[in-house]
Design a protein around this motif. Structure first.
Motif, short mmCIF file in Angstrom:
data_model
loop_
_atom_site.label_atom_id
_atom_site.label_comp_id
_atom_site.label_asym_id
_atom_site.label_seq_id
_atom_site.Cartn_x
_atom_site.Cartn_y
_atom_site.Cartn_z
N VAL A 283 57.54 28.30 15.84
CA VAL A 283 57.40 28.86 17.00
C VAL A 283 56.54 28.53 18.02
CG1 VAL A 283 58.08 30.19 18.70
CG2 VAL A 283 59.84 29.86 17.26
N VAL A 284 55.16 29.37 17.34
CA VAL A 284 53.65 29.29 17.80
C VAL A 284 53.07 27.71 17.63
CG1 VAL A 284 51.84 30.02 17.11
CG2 VAL A 284 53.68 31.53 17.06
N LEU A 285 53.72 26.76 16.59
CA LEU A 285 53.56 25.83 16.33
C LEU A 285 53.45 24.71 17.50
CD1 LEU A 285 52.24 23.45 14.83
CD2 LEU A 285 54.00 22.87 13.63
N VAL A 286 55.13 24.57 17.91
CA VAL A 286 55.97 24.32 19.20
C VAL A 286 54.74 24.75 20.28
CG1 VAL A 286 58.11 23.76 20.34
CG2 VAL A 286 57.75 24.19 17.70
N ALA A 287 54.46 26.03 20.48
CA ALA A 287 53.60 26.54 21.43
C ALA A 287 52.72 25.57 21.39
CB ALA A 287 53.74 27.81 21.71
N LEU A 288 51.76 25.63 20.84
CA LEU A 288 50.59 25.19 20.25
C LEU A 288 50.47 23.81 20.88
CD1 LEU A 288 49.03 26.82 18.05
CD2 LEU A 288 48.13 26.97 19.69
N LEU A 289 51.46 23.21 20.48
CA LEU A 289 51.93 21.43 20.45
C LEU A 289 52.54 21.47 21.81
CD1 LEU A 289 53.27 20.28 16.74
CD2 LEU A 289 50.78 20.15 17.50
N SER A 290 52.88 22.26 22.30
CA SER A 290 53.04 21.41 23.81
C SER A 290 51.90 21.97 24.48
CB SER A 290 54.15 22.49 23.85
OG SER A 290 55.18 22.56 25.72
N ALA A 291 51.64 23.09 24.84
CA ALA A 291 49.91 23.40 25.23
C ALA A 291 48.81 22.22 25.04
CB ALA A 291 49.16 24.79 24.63
N MET A 292 48.94 21.59 23.78
CA MET A 292 47.70 20.91 23.63
C MET A 292 48.29 19.34 24.31
SD MET A 292 46.96 20.10 19.44
CE MET A 292 46.55 18.72 19.65
N ASN A 293 49.79 18.80 24.02
CA ASN A 293 50.30 18.06 25.61
C ASN A 293 50.41 17.76 26.64
OD1 ASN A 293 51.82 15.06 25.70
ND2 ASN A 293 53.48 16.67 26.20
N ALA A 294 50.02 19.23 27.16
CA ALA A 294 50.39 19.44 28.52
C ALA A 294 48.98 19.74 28.83
CB ALA A 294 50.35 20.66 28.75
N ASN A 295 48.21 19.70 28.50
CA ASN A 295 46.31 19.60 28.26
C ASN A 295 46.03 19.19 28.81
OD1 ASN A 295 47.10 22.78 29.10
ND2 ASN A 295 45.61 23.42 27.12
N ILE A 296 45.84 18.20 28.03
CA ILE A 296 45.92 16.63 27.88
C ILE A 296 46.38 15.76 29.26
CG2 ILE A 296 45.96 13.79 26.61
CD1 ILE A 296 45.63 15.43 23.66
N TYR A 297 47.50 15.92 29.25
CA TYR A 297 48.01 15.49 30.39
C TYR A 297 47.45 16.13 31.56
CZ TYR A 297 51.27 14.92 34.54
OH TYR A 297 51.70 14.90 35.82
N GLY A 298 47.16 17.38 31.94
CA GLY A 298 46.72 18.20 33.17
C GLY A 298 45.39 17.81 33.24
#
Length: 530
Positions: A283-298
Motif C-alpha cells: 500500500v505504501v508503494l502505491v502511495a509513493l508511486l501515486s505521489a511521484m506521478n502527481a508531483n511530476i504532473y503538478g
C-alpha cells in the motif's frame, strides 16, 4: 477566463479520484510515525488542528480557482493579488517542493521493491519509476488521469478497510483501546509541546491537496470540478487523516517501537491480519508511486505557467503536441489530449527530480539533506501566499461590488461585465478565512523556529525564499517601464459601397470619429474621377 494553454483531457471521474487520492498522500503512511512518537494519543488533536487549517486554505484556494481557473493555480492568484514577485515566489517554491519530493518518493519506493527483489540494485528501480511517470505525463493528461484514477482507488480502498478493521477491533475488545489511550503516559504524554510538534508533522502530511486545483484547469468543467472537490475536503480530512490516527492510537500503544517504523503496519499486525508488514508495504508503494506521478504532473504544470508569464525560460512553453488536431475537440477521435507546450516542462521537472536522486546517492549526508531542509517549510510559505492573496482579492471584489451598488453607472453596466465573480464566497471573511489562517500559519512558523528539531528547516526555507525575492527584485529593476498604453485591437467593420467610412478611437480616450468621404469613380472604368 479559462486557461486556453491546456487541453480538457481530464474527465470528472478523474478529478473526483484525484481529489480523494490527494488526501491520502505518502506523508500519511510514511511520516505519521514521527508525529505519533512526539504527541502520543494527542496526535488526534494535532491532525484536527492542522485539518482545520487545511480546510480553510483549500476553501480560499477553491474560491479563487473557481473564479479564475488556470494551470498556474495559486501562483497566478498571487500575481493577480500582489504582483509578479508573489507569483514568482509561490510558483518556484512549490515547484522546488514537488521536484525534491519526487526524489524522496522515488528513493522510498525503490527501497521497498529492492527489499522484495534484492538481486536488482535500487537505482535501477529509481530509473524505471522516473522513466515510467515521465512517459505517462508526456503521453497526455488523460493518461496521467487514468493512472492516478486507479492509484487513488487502491489508496481509498486500503485506508477505508484499515479504518473498518481497526474500529471493529477496538469496539469488540480485541485490542485494549482504553488501556492504549491512557496507560502509557496519558492522552498527552509529552504535554502540549508534543501536540505542537505533531501538528508540524500533520501540516506536511496534508501537503498535496492543492494539486486538484491545478488538475481542474484541464477538466471539461473547471469551475464545477473545483467546487465539488473543495466541498468534500472537510469529510476527506476527517475520515482519512483524523479517523486513521484515532484507530492507530486505539489499537496499538503509541510508544511501541514498531510504530516509529510504520504505524499502519504495526496496527494491522496487532489486529492479527496475516502478512501485515508486506501488505502495508504494498500500500505504501502505491502511495509513493501515486505521489511521484502527481508531483511530476503538478511541477510540470507549475513550470509551464511560470514560463508563460515570463518567470521561467520561454522555451519551456513549447514542446507539447497541439491540444486539438484537425480542428476537433479534445474528446473527438484522433484528438490529442496532451496540453499545448507542456512537454519540455515535463522533461525539465523530471530531470531535476532525477538530479536530486543522484545528489542523494553522491552526497547523502550533505547536499540532499540541505535540499530536504530547504523545502521543509515551503508548504507553509505557499499557504501563507494563498491566504494573503485571498484576503486581498476578496477585499478588492467587495469594494468593486460596493461601487457597483452605489455608483452612478450601475444601470449602464451589467454585473457580469466585471469579469469572473467569486463562487460561493467564504463565510466569516475576513476574520475566519484570512486573519485566523494567517495567524495560525505564522504561529507554526514561529514554533518551528524556536524548536531545535525543526529550526534548520525554517532557516533553509528562509534562505530559499530570500533568493527568490532577490531574483524577483532584480527582474523588476531590469524591466523597462512601458512606453504607453497598448493599442486596443478593434474589429474591422464591414465596408458598405458608397457609404462613408468611420474610424473609431479607442474606448479609453475621448470619443472622436473621423469621417472619410467615399472615392468617386468614372463609370465603366473603376478609376478615380478627376
Amino acid at each position: 477566463m479559462p486557461d486556453r494553454s491546456v487541453s480538457r483531457g481530464l474527465r470528472q471521474r478523474h478529478i473526483a479520484m484525484i481529489a480523494l487520492g490527494g488526501a491520502i498522500g505518502a506523508g500519511l503512511f510514511v511520516g505519521s510515525g514521527v508525529g505519533i512518537a512526539a504527541a502520543g494519543p494527542g496526535i488526534v488533536v494535532s491532525y484536527a488542528v492542522a485539518g482545520v487549517l487545511t480546510v480553510l486554505v483549500m476553501r480560499m484556494l477553491g474560491e479563487m480557482s473557481a473564479a479564475h481557473p488556470g494551470s498556474g493555480s495559486f501562483a497566478a492568484h498571487a500575481t493577480r493579488a500582489w504582483g509578479p514577485w508573489a507569483g514568482l515566489l509561490a510558483g518556484w517554491m512549490y515547484w522546488a517542493l514537488l521536484v525534491v519530493s519526487v526524489a524522496a518518493e522515488a528513493i522510498g519506493a525503490s527501497r521497498i521493491v529492492a527489499g522484495w527483489l534484492p538481486q536488482v540494485p535500487a537505482w535501477v528501480w529509481v530509473a524505471a519509476f522516473m522513466a515510467l511517470f515521465t512517459g505517462t505525463n508526456l503521453a497526455g493528461v488523460r493518461h496521467f488521469g487514468e493512472l492516478e484514477f486507479w492509484f487513488a482507488g487502491v489508496k481509498v480502498a486500503s485506508i477505508c478497510a484499515f479504518i473498518l478493521l481497526g474500529a471493529a477491533a477496538a469496539l469488540t475488545g480485541r485490542t485494549p483501546a482504553a488501556e492504549n489511550l491512557t496507560a502509557h503516559g496519558g492522552l498527552l504524554p509529552h504535554g502540549w509541546h508534543g501536540v505542537a510538534v505533531g501538528t508540524i508533522a500533520a501540516v506536511f502530511a496534508y501537503g498535496g491537496l492543492e494539486t486538484v486545483t491545478i488538475a481542474a484547469a484541464e477538466c471539461e468543467d473547471p469551475v464545477g470540478a473545483v467546487r465539488r472537490a473543495v466541498r468534500t475536503v472537510l469529510w476527506r480530512v476527517a475520515l482519512f487523516y483524523i479517523g486513521s490516527m484515532a484507530v492507530i492510537v486505539a489499537v496499538v500503544p503509541w510508544d511501541d517501537p514498531a510504530v516509529a517504523d510504520g504505524p499502519y503496519a504495526a496496527a494491522i499486525g496487532r489486529i492479527g491480519v496475516p502478512g501485515a508488514a508486506q501488505l502495508m508495504n504494498a500500500v505504501v508503494l502505491v502511495a509513493l508511486l501515486s505521489a511521484m506521478n502527481a508531483n511530476i504532473y503538478g511541477s510540470s504544470r507549475m513550470l509551464h505557467a511560470l514560463a508563460a508569464r515570463g518567470d521561467a525560460p520561454r522555451l519551456l512553453t513549447r514542446g507539447g503536441r497541439p491540444a486539438e488536431r484537425g480542428g476537433g475537440s479534445a474528446d473527438a477521435p484522433g484528438a490529442s489530449t496532451a496540453p499545448t507546450g507542456t512537454g519540455r516542462a515535463v522533461l525539465a521537472s523530471a530531470a531535476f527530480g532525477f538530479a536530486s536522486v543522484v545528489l542523494s546517492l553522491v552526497w547523502p549526508r550533505t547536499v540532499f539533506p540541505f535540499l530536504l531542509n530547504s523545502i521543509g517549510a515551503a508548504i507553509l510559505v505557499v499557504w501563507i501566499l494563498i491566504a494573503a492573496s485571498h484576503l486581498r482579492l476578496h477585499g478588492r471584489q467587495r469594494h468593486t461590488d460596493a461601487q457597483d451598488r452605489h455608483g452612478p453607472e450601475q444601470e449602464c453596466e451589467p454585473q457580469q461585465e466585471h469579469g469572473p465573480q467569486p463562487v460561493a464566497p467564504m463565510r466569516g471573511f475576513p476574520y475566519l478565512g484570512g486573519c485566523l489562517a494567517l495567524a495560525a500559519m505564522a504561529g507554526v512558523l514561529v514554533f518551528m523556529l524556536v524548536d531545535p528539531g525543526s529550526r534548520s528547516q525554517v532557516l533553509c526555507t528562509g534562505a530559499w525564499t530570500a533568493v527568490l525575492l532577490l531574483v524577483a527584485g532584480l527582474r523588476r529593476c531590469r524591466r523597462r517601464p512601458d512606453a504607453g498604453p497598448a493599442a486596443v485591437p478593434t474589429a474591422a467593420a464591414p465596408t458598405v459601397t458608397g457609404a462613408p467610412t468611420v474610424t473609431g478611437a479607442p474606448a479609453a480616450g475621448p470619443a472622436v470619429a473621423v469621417v472619410t468621404a467615399p472615392v468617386r469613380t468614372a463609370p465603366g472604368t473603376g478609376r478615380p474621377r478627376r
